[in-house]
Design a protein around this motif. Structure first.
Motif, PDB file in Angstrom:
ATOM      1  N   ALA A 152     -10.626  24.094  -8.646  1.00  0.00           N
ATOM      2  CA  ALA A 152     -11.779  23.250  -8.974  1.00  0.00           C
ATOM      3  C   ALA A 152     -13.065  24.075  -8.990  1.00  0.00           C
ATOM      4  O   ALA A 152     -13.897  23.927  -9.900  1.00  0.00           O
ATOM      5  CB  ALA A 152     -11.894  22.106  -7.968  1.00  0.00           C
ATOM      6  N   ALA A 153     -13.248  24.940  -7.998  1.00  0.00           N
ATOM      7  CA  ALA A 153     -14.448  25.777  -7.953  1.00  0.00           C
ATOM      8  C   ALA A 153     -14.524  26.691  -9.172  1.00  0.00           C
ATOM      9  O   ALA A 153     -15.592  26.861  -9.782  1.00  0.00           O
ATOM     10  CB  ALA A 153     -14.461  26.594  -6.668  1.00  0.00           C
ATOM     11  N   PHE A 154     -13.403  27.294  -9.528  1.00  0.00           N
ATOM     12  CA  PHE A 154     -13.339  28.173 -10.702  1.00  0.00           C
ATOM     13  C   PHE A 154     -13.712  27.404 -11.967  1.00  0.00           C
ATOM     14  O   PHE A 154     -14.561  27.852 -12.755  1.00  0.00           O
ATOM     15  CB  PHE A 154     -11.916  28.746 -10.798  1.00  0.00           C
ATOM     16  N   LEU A 155     -13.121  26.244 -12.166  1.00  0.00           N
ATOM     17  CA  LEU A 155     -13.382  25.477 -13.376  1.00  0.00           C
ATOM     18  C   LEU A 155     -14.811  24.945 -13.414  1.00  0.00           C
ATOM     19  O   LEU A 155     -15.462  24.970 -14.468  1.00  0.00           O
ATOM     20  CB  LEU A 155     -12.377  24.325 -13.485  1.00  0.00           C
ATOM     21  N   LEU A 156     -15.322  24.494 -12.273  1.00  0.00           N
ATOM     22  CA  LEU A 156     -16.710  24.031 -12.235  1.00  0.00           C
ATOM     23  C   LEU A 156     -17.676  25.176 -12.551  1.00  0.00           C
ATOM     24  O   LEU A 156     -18.685  24.970 -13.248  1.00  0.00           O
ATOM     25  CB  LEU A 156     -17.022  23.436 -10.865  1.00  0.00           C
ATOM     26  N   ALA A 157     -17.386  26.368 -12.046  1.00  0.00           N
ATOM     27  CA  ALA A 157     -18.250  27.521 -12.331  1.00  0.00           C
ATOM     28  C   ALA A 157     -18.246  27.860 -13.818  1.00  0.00           C
ATOM     29  O   ALA A 157     -19.241  28.397 -14.340  1.00  0.00           O
ATOM     30  CB  ALA A 157     -17.818  28.724 -11.508  1.00  0.00           C
ATOM     31  N   LEU A 158     -17.153  27.542 -14.505  1.00  0.00           N
ATOM     32  CA  LEU A 158     -17.076  27.782 -15.944  1.00  0.00           C
ATOM     33  C   LEU A 158     -17.651  26.633 -16.751  1.00  0.00           C
ATOM     34  O   LEU A 158     -17.660  26.680 -17.985  1.00  0.00           O
ATOM     35  CB  LEU A 158     -15.626  28.026 -16.365  1.00  0.00           C
ATOM     36  N   GLY A 159     -18.111  25.599 -16.059  1.00  0.00           N
ATOM     37  CA  GLY A 159     -18.734  24.482 -16.743  1.00  0.00           C
ATOM     38  C   GLY A 159     -17.770  23.405 -17.191  1.00  0.00           C
ATOM     39  O   GLY A 159     -18.113  22.573 -18.048  1.00  0.00           O
ATOM     40  N   ALA A 160     -16.573  23.353 -16.622  1.00  0.00           N
ATOM     41  CA  ALA A 160     -15.609  22.316 -16.979  1.00  0.00           C
ATOM     42  C   ALA A 160     -16.095  20.956 -16.501  1.00  0.00           C
ATOM     43  O   ALA A 160     -16.779  20.836 -15.476  1.00  0.00           O
ATOM     44  CB  ALA A 160     -14.249  22.628 -16.364  1.00  0.00           C
ATOM     45  N   ASP A 161     -15.742  19.920 -17.239  1.00  0.00           N
ATOM     46  CA  ASP A 161     -16.068  18.561 -16.834  1.00  0.00           C
ATOM     47  C   ASP A 161     -15.193  18.133 -15.665  1.00  0.00           C
ATOM     48  O   ASP A 161     -14.066  18.615 -15.501  1.00  0.00           O
ATOM     49  CB  ASP A 161     -15.838  17.590 -17.998  1.00  0.00           C
ATOM     50  N   ASP A 162     -15.701  17.177 -14.881  1.00  0.00           N
ATOM     51  CA  ASP A 162     -14.923  16.662 -13.759  1.00  0.00           C
ATOM     52  C   ASP A 162     -13.568  16.129 -14.208  1.00  0.00           C
ATOM     53  O   ASP A 162     -12.554  16.331 -13.534  1.00  0.00           O
ATOM     54  CB  ASP A 162     -15.686  15.545 -13.042  1.00  0.00           C
TER      55      ASP A 162
END
Length: 254
Positions: A152-162
């Protein structure tokens, strides 16, 4: 290291490539999430390395690592980073204390807590993902909770949507029964070393109570507490330069 381990291929291993991110999609061959890699047979480990695996991030507790070590990966040319997100499977205080693993809302709160209490380890893991010249695999035991937090942290850092973060987490639900079967022979040694009831743990924490509500709750809790869900990580060193490095490394432009 526990003797006579039952070795088997990971049951919850997947490349995060293809998930939408800001400006494109996550690049394949950068981030692989998995269940316990220490139980991997040599042939499967060698295949992963031949396909580009260059580093392993181990999120397990020191006690879990004492039980099984690195497995065959300790003998193969792959970098190793031990970054435990929790001190034990059943800490007396802090994340995980008193949380019923059958309660997805409680588990989601624990995930959100880890963004603060394990912020340093998560930021270090993101830095490894940003600079490793090859694929990095990260894992805990089941590839569900601690692995889910780092994913989740990796994807959020890449700007992924929730929604996309939750969708990735939900894939584990289709694999969780196989994970339970894979880890069953190991549970006695692990749980005895942590004072956890074996029957309760194998039935619930690995077992049949998976719900994507846990990750939905984690993200909602982070936003409620901090506005920006990455704020605890930013305060622990996730600066703009590291985020930019990570995005250059891990995003295929649209």
């Amino acid at each position: 290291m526990t003797e006579n381990l039952t070795l088997s291929a990971p049951a919850n291993l997947r490349d995060l490539g293809g998930i939408p991110a800001v400006g494109g999609t996550v690049r394949r061959g950068v981030a692989i999430r998995a269940d316990d890699l220490s139980l991997t047979p040599r042939e499967d480990a060698e295949t992963l390395i031949a396909d580009g695996l260059a580093a392993v991030i181990d999120l397990r507790t020191p006690g879990e690592v004492r039980n099984t070590g690195r497995g065959v990966f300790g003998e193969l040319p792959v970098a190793y980073h031990h970054l435990p997100l929790m001190p034990g499977l059943r800490p007396t205080a802090g994340p995980g204390s008193g949380v019923d693993p059958r309660d997805p809302v409680g588990m989601g709160g624990m995930y959100a807590d880890l963004f603060s209490t394990a912020a340093g380890q998560i930021v270090t893991a993101l830095a490894v993902l940003a600079v490793t010249p090859g694929a990095t695999a990260f894992h805990c035991s089941a590839g569900k909770d601690r692995t889910g937090v780092l994913a989740a942290a990796f994807l959020l850092a890449l700007g992924a949507d929730d929604d996309d973060v939750v969708a990735d987490y939900a894939v584990t639900g289709t694999n969780i029964a196989a994970v339970g079967r894979r880890l069953q022979p190991l549970m006695g040694a692990i749980l005895a070393s942590h004072g956890v009831n074996r029957n309760t743990f194998t039935r619930s924490a690995i077992g049949q109570d998976f719900s994507a509500v846990a990750m939905e709750t984690a993200l909602a809790t982070l936003r409620q507490r901090h506005g920006d869900p990455l704020r605890p990580l930013r305060e622990a060193g996730l600066g703009d330069e590291l985020v930019a490095m990570l995005r250059r490394r891990a995003v295929d432009p649209a």
